[in-house]
Design an enzyme around this catalytic site. Structure first.
Site, PDB file in Angstrom:
ATOM      1  CD  GLU A 178      37.639 -14.930   2.459  1.00  0.00           C
ATOM      2  OE1 GLU A 178      38.464 -13.990   2.499  1.00  0.00           O
ATOM      3  OE2 GLU A 178      36.454 -14.801   2.108  1.00  0.00           O
ATOM      4  CE  LYS A 234      32.232 -10.624   0.358  1.00  0.00           C
ATOM      5  NZ  LYS A 234      33.564 -10.265  -0.145  1.00  0.00           N
TER       6      LYS A 234
END
Length: 743
Positions: free
Chosen positions: A91, A225
């Site tokens: 990404e 996360k």
């Protein structure tokens, strides 16, 4: 008009232009009434029309295409894919929004270097100038790293960013879309998004999770996360049907900066080989959902995890106090945490990304090896592949598969005997392949039976055809994949064409006979004229015994005769010839045909009906393509139309023909003509198998053909059922077809 051609008038945005064809259906002349025409465009259109009957040719002019260039694949990536070498998608929001410059650029280049060191090719995904790039050059990486205006691009943002010609870093969801589009099965990132804290009230849920539920990509990350609600995130992933596995010896699910989150994955994999088997199993099942592989942060960097977690709590509180919401939350918190930990979080972030890249690349290499090993086992003499789901196919397509190379010069005239400046483009064709491709994109599951060599061209075309059931394609070591090379001038004139189609002769009666089970259970079997006459005879004989409907696609006027050399043609149910091919069929049967094709539409229809009558003694239905004059559908009269549905038995019937005008297509819209007829036939078959009424079937075919003409590929990648649904194409008016009785 002179006696050696025919003409048709085609509407073109309120204007009229006349197209004149010779007796073989080739374009003789083209002129606009009261309109000035660019002669260069006319030369190109003339050459395009002349290639209509050469259905093996694929004029893939990528540099001219505006629609298909939304995705650009870097040469290093496309070469690796063509050679079946491992590729890892990466990404780019970590570059544009995850780290400050120059840490972002250095990390991006380090990650790519790690991927290469493990034996894979990196494919960093980003949006630059409104185009999605799969694989970035060093200059493009630097551009994204230093840009102050780059956007954070998720699935939701792609249409806007592309329409405005903007640039940005792709999130997990957008990168998954691009990787899947390019055929890359493994994607490495830092951590995925998830359900935000208090998400049960705010409904703030990352698009990463829904993308994992609908895109078959393996995502390698350090879990979720830690600023998110990990428990609810795992629950949401379970609801989406996503397989979540921890990489290592336990099922403990990591929390980005910490190897443990207090939650557990459903399973774990211990090494790259186990992970690769898990991914391969998911892809083989065709679940259309992703796999999440959670890799714990290396132990030497996990020690600072508690300090980082404490900083995260402070940053989350500040974000709430300042009203930070949506996609701005993550960058805000990461920046705050980095400041509070005096850079330790940034160091840990870089370390886990490096580790993920190493592990993900090892998994990609293991997956590639496993896939190649499977391919080598099938590279023996022609032998039917064991494909459990092939019994689900209600249609079997038997025909050719080609790799095409179009070499276009950059000068007005080519000089033979020396090197000329130009461009070379590769694409994939073959009538059988095109029809199977069209059917696959329109919701069907055709079994495609063909033959290729065990070479890089075969690797490339089979990789492109991953969405198709190619379990019936034999890979032969001692043969070459069928190839066609066309050399054309700057203006589009064909200078030279060379074809190596010998391998089509290996689609033998003996090889096809190994698919008796699939053939006997098929609703429809489609044959193209590239296969040997003996194979056509075998399938027709088999179909007669088992009452199976057979569709014959003639391919060209020379091959149109094959079933008619014996009584095999009497077992055909459908065929889709043009006028030249229809003449060949009749000549082979000893029926007199006109030396010169007619010049008016009425005369054309009259001659076509006369040529169809002998064939309808046995065939259920014929679809005659008339170029600029549209399509003539002929068969059994049924309540004001032609009965297209497969017949169960032959019976005496009243015959008629329906003429459908062609859809308007301007010269500027035409990109490629090699797949228009195959798109028409494939969409017609799809409509028949879906039980659509006759008008809907034909309109689906006409829309599919128009979509093909506007694409550089024979079968447009954007072809879907919605794209050819006449009820959803509101910009198109449909004139009522005219009916002609057949005595």
């Amino acid at each position: 008009m002179s006696h050696n051609g025919c003409a048709g008038i085609v509407p073109c945005f309120g204007r009229k232009h006349t197209v004149r064809y010779d007796k073989f259906g080739r374009l003789n002349s083209f002129s606009f009434k009261n309109t000035r025409v660019d002669p260069n465009k006319m030369r190109i259109l003339k050459q395009v029309s002349a290639l209509v009957l050469r259905r093996e040719i694929t004029t893939c002019q990528r540099t001219m295409c505006k629609k298909d260039c939304l995705f650009r694949i870097h040469p290093s990536v496309s070469q690796a894919m063509a050679e079946n070498k491992p590729v890892v998608a990466l990404e780019s929001t970590i570059i544009t929004h995850g780290m400050p410059y120059p840490h972002n650029l250095r990390t991006a280049k380090e990650v790519e270097a790690i991927v290469r060191a493990q034996g894979a090719t990196p494919a960093t995904v980003g949006v630059i100038g409104g185009e999605v790039h799969v694989g970035l050059s060093s200059e493009e990486l630097d551009h994204l790293a230093q840009s102050k205006s780059s956007l954070k691009v998720s699935r939701r943002d792609l249409p806007y960013v592309i329409s405005k010609g903007l640039s940005g870093g792709t999130t997990v969801s957008a990168t998954m879309i691009a990787a899947h589009r390019a055929g890359i099965p493994v994607f490495v990132t830092g951590g995925i998004g998830g359900v935000h804290r208090d998400g049960e009230n705010s409904l703030d849920i990352s698009a990463d999770l829904t993308e994992l539920g609908r895109t078959p990509i393996a995502v390698v990350s350090a879990g979720v996360k830690s600023i998110l609600d990990i428990g609810r995130t795992l629950e949401f992933l379970e609801t989406q049907g996503v397989c979540v596995a921890t990489y290592g010896q336990s099922k403990n699910f990591p929390a980005f900066f910490s190897p443990q989150s207090g939650f557990r994955s459903a399973c774990h994999v211990s090494n790259p080989e186990e992970a690769a088997k898990l991914i391969a199993s998911s892809l083989s099942l065709g679940l259309q959902s992703g796999v999440l592989l959670a890799v714990p942060i290396p132990e030497e960097h996990a020690a600072s995890g508690q300090q980082i977690e404490d900083a995260i709590k402070v940053a989350v509180a500040e974000a709430r106090a300042e009203g930070v919401m949506g996609k701005d939350v993550t960058p805000f918190i990461l920046q705050k945490v980095s400041a509070l930990t005096q850079g330790k979080s940034l160091q840990a972030n870089i370390a886990l990304i490096h580790n993920n890249a190493k592990v993900g690349s090892q998994i990609a290499c293991a997956l590639s090896k496993q896939m190649n090993d499977r391919g080598l086992k099938s590279q023996t003499s022609p032998k039917a592949s064991k494909f459990p789901s092939s019994s689900d196919s209600n249609i079997v397509v038997i025909g050719g598969i080609n790799v095409d190379f179009i070499a276009k010069g950059k000068t007005k005239a080519l000089k033979f005997g020396q090197t000329n400046p130009g461009s070379v483009c590769q694409s994939f064709g073959g009538v059988g392949r095109n029809i199977a491709d069209s059917l696959s994109r329109l919701g069907q599951k055709p079994l495609f039976i063909s033959a290729t060599g065990a070479d890089s061209n075969s690797d490339a075309v089979l990789n492109y055809c991953k969405h198709m059931n190619t379990s019936g394609v034999a890979r032969l070591k001692e043969h070459s994949t069928a190839t066609y090379c066309a050399v054309i001038t700057e203006s589009g004139e064909l200078s030279l064409g060379l074809g190596d189609m010998d391998i089509h002769q290996q689609i033998t009666e003996h090889y096809v006979s190994q698919f008796k089970t699939q053939l006997s259970s098929a609703t429809l079997v489609c044959l193209d004229g590239n296969i040997p006459t003996s194979t056509i005879n075998y399938v027709c004989c088999f179909a007669e015994k088992h009452n199976i409907n057979v569709w014959y696609e003639p391919t060209d006027s020379e091959k149109a005769c094959k079933p008619f050399l014996s009584d095999a043609w009497k077992s055909l149910s459908y065929s889709s010839p043009n006028l030249a091919e229809l003449c060949t069929m009749n000549k082979t049967l000893g029926v007199k045909t006109p030396e010169v094709l007619p010049s008016t539409l009425d005369e054309t229809l009259s001659v076509a009906v006369a040529l169809l009558r002998p064939l309808l003694e046995h065939l259920h239905c014929l679809v005659v393509t008339l170029g600029a004059n549209g399509v003539l559908l002929c068969g059994e009269y049924d309540a004001g139309t032609v009965n297209l549905q497969p017949r169960k038995q032959k019976r005496k019937r009243q015959l008629c023909a329906l003429h459908y005008p062609a859809l308007a297509v301007t010269p500027e819209e035409i990109m490629n003509v090699s797949g228009a007829g195959d798109s028409l036939a494939g969409a017609l078959m799809a409509g028949i198998l879906l039980g659509k009424d006759t008008d809907s079937c034909v309109r689906m075919g006409l829309l599919a053909a128009r979509t093909s003409l506007a694409s550089p590929h024979p079968i447009a990648p954007m072809l879907t059922l919605d794209a050819v649904n006449p009820n959803k194409v509101h910009t198109q008016t449909w004139p009522k077809p005219s009916l002609v009785w057949i005595d």
